[in-house]
Design an enzyme around this catalytic site. Structure first.
Site, PDB file in Angstrom:
ATOM      1  N   CYS A  69       0.860  -1.170   0.000  1.00  9.52           N
ATOM      2  CA  CYS A  69       0.000   0.000   0.000  1.00  9.52           C
ATOM      3  C   CYS A  69       0.903   1.227   0.000  1.00  9.52           C
ATOM      4  O   CYS A  69       1.711   1.393   0.921  1.00  9.52           O
ATOM      5  CB  CYS A  69      -0.871  -0.038   1.261  1.00  9.52           C
ATOM      6  SG  CYS A  69      -1.897   1.419   1.493  1.00  9.52           S
ATOM      7  N   CYS A 179      -0.880   3.700  -6.580  1.00 12.13           N
ATOM      8  CA  CYS A 179      -1.761   3.087  -5.581  1.00 12.13           C
ATOM      9  C   CYS A 179      -1.973   1.649  -6.022  1.00 12.13           C
ATOM     10  O   CYS A 179      -2.196   1.393  -7.215  1.00 12.13           O
ATOM     11  CB  CYS A 179      -3.088   3.844  -5.532  1.00 12.13           C
ATOM     12  SG  CYS A 179      -4.395   2.990  -4.617  1.00 12.13           S
TER      13      CYS A 179
END
Ligand code: DGL
Length: 259
Positions: A69, A179
């Site tokens: 992440c 992302c």
């Protein structure tokens, strides 16, 4: 055992690369779906979630933790490395390869608001993008689409046009996926970006880095690899993505957990 976490199922785009590269390893995956998205949450909250998840992984016998992440890496990796002795591999924004590959000298970056604010992203930019133009767009709404299993369709297209059209009109020929949820939208992103635009996903490089870390600590090898996938929320979309990655992954390996 390699433990992998994300705010949600986006980190499965990283797990997919780890699994491709090292199918023999044992894996734990945690999707913090109950708290997704992280992209707009306070940094202290993300650090506290990262600590809770790290403690959970260590209690399950993890030997390496991959922060799959970008947002959690930006918020928490330094803190985690200072607090725990277990090695952490974080996400690196793929600015360097995009800047090297770009002929137009214009690179688009799609990421969350917290990733753009973090010092990791800004240091990378200073180091590798001082001679190019970088167009940053917060991919608002995209994480929610992926979490609900929408990888194509009107909603996804409208959002992507909102972010990518500007990049195109500025002649960007490289788009960085900042992302881990966005690789699940890669077909739509490529189509909207059009020919001549290369998409950069750092997940394969993160998998390679994890392999180097594993090789430096590995002392034993087990013959049968095992996988466990946890979610603090719903597991439906997670199941369907995992079955696409490998239809042999059993339903029993996917469960919900309260953390
Ligand atoms: N998948 C995440 C990332 O790489 C987080 C997205 C979010 O939770 O906002 O940044």
């Amino acid at each position: 055992m390699i433990a992998v976490f994300d705010s949600g199922i986006g980190g499965l785009s990283v797990w997919r690369e780890l699994y491709k590269l090292m199918p023999e390893q044992d894996y734990l995956y945690l999707s913090d779906s109950a708290n997704c998205p992280y992209g707009t949450k306070p940094v202290d909250f993300i650090i506290s979630r990262a600590e809770t998840i790290t403690d959970f992984f260590i209690s399950k016998g993890a030997e390496v933790i991959v922060i799959a992440c970008n947002t959690a890496t930006a918020a928490a990796v330094e803190h985690l490395r200072a607090k725990y002795s277990i090695p952490f591999v974080g996400m690196e924004p793929a600015i360097k390869p995009a800047a090297i590959a770009s002929k137009s000298g214009v690179v688009g970056v799609l990421a969350t608001a917290n990733t753009f604010k973090g010092s990791l992203y800004n240091t990378t930019l200073e180091k590798f993008a001082s001679n190019i133009k970088v167009i940053e767009r917060v991919g608002e709404g995209l994480v929610e689409c992926v979490e609900s299993g929408k990888f194509e369709g009107d909603e996804v297209e409208t959002l992507l046009h909102r972010y990518i059209d500007d990049m195109k009109s500025e002649c960007a020929d490289a788009i960085v996926l900042g992302c881990t949820h966005y690789p699940f939208l890669e077909s739509a992103i490529s189509r909207i970006a059009g020919e001549g635009v290369t998409i950069f996903n750092p997940a394969p490089a993160v998998a390679m880095q994890t392999k180097r870390v594993i090789e430096s600590i590995e002392t034993r090898k087990e013959s049968n690899s095992k996988y466990s996938f946890y979610s603090t929320g719903d597991t439906k979309i997670m199941r369907s993505i995992l079955l696409q990655i490998d239809p042999k992954i059993s339903d029993n390996s996917i469960q919900t957990v309260e953390l």
